[in-house]
Motif scaffolding. Structure first.
Motif, short mmCIF file in Angstrom:
data_model
loop_
_atom_site.label_atom_id
_atom_site.label_comp_id
_atom_site.label_asym_id
_atom_site.label_seq_id
_atom_site.Cartn_x
_atom_site.Cartn_y
_atom_site.Cartn_z
N MET A 1 67.71 82.67 43.12
CA MET A 1 68.55 82.56 41.94
C MET A 1 68.58 83.91 41.23
SD MET A 1 68.20 80.18 38.54
CE MET A 1 66.76 80.94 37.84
N THR A 3 69.87 85.77 37.61
CA THR A 3 70.20 85.43 36.23
C THR A 3 70.61 86.69 35.49
OG1 THR A 3 68.46 83.77 36.27
CG2 THR A 3 69.30 84.36 34.13
N TYR A 17 73.94 82.08 35.81
CA TYR A 17 72.96 81.77 36.84
C TYR A 17 73.68 81.69 38.17
CZ TYR A 17 70.47 80.19 32.67
OH TYR A 17 69.90 80.11 31.43
N GLU A 18 73.23 82.43 39.16
CA GLU A 18 73.81 82.39 40.49
C GLU A 18 72.79 81.79 41.46
OE1 GLU A 18 75.55 86.06 41.82
OE2 GLU A 18 76.14 86.58 39.78
N TYR A 19 73.15 80.64 42.03
CA TYR A 19 72.34 79.97 43.03
C TYR A 19 72.99 80.17 44.39
CZ TYR A 19 70.55 77.65 38.84
OH TYR A 19 70.02 77.39 37.61
N ASP A 20 72.33 79.73 45.46
CA ASP A 20 72.91 79.88 46.79
C ASP A 20 74.24 79.15 46.93
OD1 ASP A 20 70.79 81.43 47.62
OD2 ASP A 20 69.67 79.75 48.46
#
Length: 82
Positions: A1, A3, A17-20
């Motif tokens: 993740m 941020t 927030y960047e998730y997969d």
């Protein structure tokens, strides 16, 4: 993740927030839920917020066009699957 966080010149906080598999933007705009309107057109989010007699409009690009939007207690949350 991953941020990231920004505070604009008005002191409002924006977090991304960047998730997969998704991307979430949370912005504290400090307005009541009835004073906020969020539209998503394709990959563009348009946020219009009213503060008394003042109206602010912000547009920004999203990484995909399948966004969900929620507004609660002056915080706008936009989630996009990528």
């Amino acid at each position: 993740m991953n941020t990231s966080q920004e505070a604009g010149n008005n002191g409002r906080i924006v977090r991304r927030y960047e998730y997969d598999d998704s991307w979430v933007l949370a912005a504290d705009i400090g307005a009541a839920a009835g004073d906020v309107d969020v539209d998503v057109v394709g990959r563009t989010a348009i946020v219009v917020a009213g503060h008394g007699d003042e109206v602010t409009e912000v547009e920004f690009e999203l990484p995909a066009d399948d966004a969900t939007v929620e507004t609660r207690n002056g915080v706008v949350t936009i989630e996009v699957g990528v």
